[in-house]
Design a protein around this motif. Sequence first.
Motif, mmCIF file in Angstrom:
data_model
loop_
_atom_site.group_PDB
_atom_site.id
_atom_site.type_symbol
_atom_site.label_atom_id
_atom_site.label_comp_id
_atom_site.label_asym_id
_atom_site.label_seq_id
_atom_site.Cartn_x
_atom_site.Cartn_y
_atom_site.Cartn_z
ATOM 1 N N VAL A 11 0.849 -1.198 0.000
ATOM 2 C CA VAL A 11 0.000 0.000 0.000
ATOM 3 C C VAL A 11 0.878 1.239 0.000
ATOM 4 C CG1 VAL A 11 -0.143 0.061 2.536
ATOM 5 C CG2 VAL A 11 -1.908 1.213 1.171
ATOM 6 N N ALA A 12 0.385 2.313 -0.616
ATOM 7 C CA ALA A 12 1.081 3.609 -0.562
ATOM 8 C C ALA A 12 0.098 4.704 -0.929
ATOM 9 C CB ALA A 12 2.269 3.642 -1.517
ATOM 10 N N ILE A 24 -5.072 9.764 -3.220
ATOM 11 C CA ILE A 24 -5.413 8.367 -3.478
ATOM 12 C C ILE A 24 -4.492 7.433 -2.710
ATOM 13 C CG2 ILE A 24 -5.561 6.573 -5.256
ATOM 14 C CD1 ILE A 24 -6.275 8.768 -7.256
ATOM 15 N N ILE A 25 -5.115 6.468 -2.028
ATOM 16 C CA ILE A 25 -4.351 5.395 -1.404
ATOM 17 C C ILE A 25 -4.566 4.146 -2.238
ATOM 18 C CG2 ILE A 25 -4.251 3.888 0.615
ATOM 19 C CD1 ILE A 25 -4.502 6.319 2.316
ATOM 20 N N ARG A 26 -3.464 3.517 -2.629
ATOM 21 C CA ARG A 26 -3.573 2.381 -3.532
ATOM 22 C C ARG A 26 -3.032 1.121 -2.866
ATOM 23 N NH1 ARG A 26 -0.284 3.466 -8.640
ATOM 24 N NH2 ARG A 26 -2.098 4.004 -9.870
ATOM 25 N N LEU A 27 -3.816 0.051 -2.952
ATOM 26 C CA LEU A 27 -3.375 -1.251 -2.442
ATOM 27 C C LEU A 27 -3.280 -2.217 -3.612
ATOM 28 C CD1 LEU A 27 -5.710 -0.138 -0.231
ATOM 29 C CD2 LEU A 27 -5.040 -2.259 0.898
ATOM 30 N N SER A 28 -2.281 -3.093 -3.554
ATOM 31 C CA SER A 28 -2.177 -4.124 -4.576
ATOM 32 C C SER A 28 -1.804 -5.432 -3.903
ATOM 33 C CB SER A 28 -1.115 -3.740 -5.609
ATOM 34 O OG SER A 28 -0.983 -4.757 -6.583
ATOM 35 N N GLY A 29 -2.419 -6.522 -4.353
ATOM 36 C CA GLY A 29 -2.108 -7.827 -3.778
ATOM 37 C C GLY A 29 -2.919 -8.903 -4.457
ATOM 38 N N GLU A 87 -8.390 1.093 -4.768
ATOM 39 C CA GLU A 87 -8.021 2.504 -4.615
ATOM 40 C C GLU A 87 -9.038 3.194 -3.726
ATOM 41 O OE1 GLU A 87 -5.720 3.466 -8.817
ATOM 42 O OE2 GLU A 87 -7.369 4.773 -8.166
ATOM 43 N N LEU A 88 -8.532 3.933 -2.769
ATOM 44 C CA LEU A 88 -9.394 4.758 -1.923
ATOM 45 C C LEU A 88 -9.095 6.208 -2.253
ATOM 46 C CD1 LEU A 88 -8.878 2.899 1.493
ATOM 47 C CD2 LEU A 88 -10.665 2.512 -0.238
#
Length: 461
Positions: A11-12, A24-29, A87-88
């Motif tokens: 996340v970042a 925007i906060i983005r998570l990937s997994g 994405e938040l």
Amino acid sequence: MAINSDRDPIVAIATASGRGGVGIIRLSGEDSFIKTFIEKFFGPTECLKPRYAHYRPFKDECGSLIDEGLALYFPTPRSYTGESVLELQAHGGPVVLQMLLRRVLEVGRSSGLRLAEPGEFTKRAFLNGRLDLSQAEAVADLIDATTEGAVRAASRSLNGEFSDSVHEIGDQVIELRALIEAILDFPEEEIDFIQSTQARERMHKIVDDFERLKHQSQQGSILREGVTVVLVGSPNVGKSSLMNRLSGTEVAIVTDVAGTTRDKIENEISIGGVALRLVDTAGVRETQDKVESIGIERTLQAVENADIVLHLIDSTHQSSDEEGQKILEKVMQRVSAGVPVLHVLNKCDLGSTSIPNPNWITISAKTGMGIEALEKKLLELVGWENKPESTFLARQRHLEALSKAYEHLKLAENFVNYPEPPLDLLAEELRLCNEELGQIVGETTPDDILGMIFSRFCIGK
Ligand code: GDP
Ligand code: ZN
């Protein structure tokens, strides 16, 4: 301590630091991680429709509101990274985003969620085959671009035009090599090989295509790297005035490096879409003064790093002096071979009549006379053709790989022209050529180089 893995959920904050309308906060997994995260974060009944924006509250561990905003879910493989992405989109204040990030990390910690390293989202896009290496680099180049020309060229690399050209040549090389290796396996047909396969014609076409690609990339590297123009001349010939005049015409980003008038001062300007770094140097003059001699030493250093040296002369000869001439000779000795020196006569508004050399350009930094011609001449010396539609934003790394590949190709071309071509050597040179091309798109790039490339990205990209 656990070593970061390319499979950890990450996340970042993806948007720029500082304040903005949206952050925007983005998570990937893996998809199972993202699905579980959504349930834990929004509630067990939450189900986000893929690629639809959902307006939702973002709450902390006590259920109090941090912010409200949009949630977007991109299931694998149709996402930026190729993994599942969430994405938040919240309000873009640094504190609200930090609070939200902290909460997201809390929720995901038990599943191994961690902060992303610089460039890690793009690295995953590369590892998952969403982008090749030169496209991934184009992402960073697009973000870092400081001129319109650089933006356009980076976009063209990002959409794959550069990679396609590299692949097209690579494919031709592979085909030719396959033919040759087939002959090596069945040597009785060797006699007719060159005629029957039109090997020479094929080779010439590859060399032609290659030279075009190389040229387009060199043009792009002018866009990407910019050009350093160092102004030299005696004190009071008008270096600072010219610098201001050029900066005033079409300023891109002005980066004043702090210093006294005796220091060199840098200004980045854009002429015709090309970034020029103008370096104003201390007046060139022999001196006992300690501060000033430091300035002169810096001048000499600046000249060594110049792409173009602009030698300014006072057309009224008011500021010329013998000592100045002497040290100017020293400067010119330091100018590396092949670096063009442009002689420019300033203060022509004062009505000087004699032009010592027809190739010298006459200007007035004060009135602006002759400045356009000077700019044109600078672009000419840079070799900039201003055809952005056929320019690739190549990096130094690409140019090096291209020129190594080219060397192998030229050796192969040489062999093919022998009356009896040494087929094994020919095949080997083609193989080496292709290996170098593979480095550009990341097919044969070693891991440590990959690591270096991505570590230079910004966080969140
Ligand atoms: P530098 O020491 O080489 O940086 O020179 P400056 O830019 O500080 O200029 C020295 C003096 O020459 C200043 O008084 C300027 O106003 C003047 N000057 C510079 N360029 C021109 C020009 O084109 N015409 C005239 N008439 N004066 C100039
Ligand atoms: Zn000055």
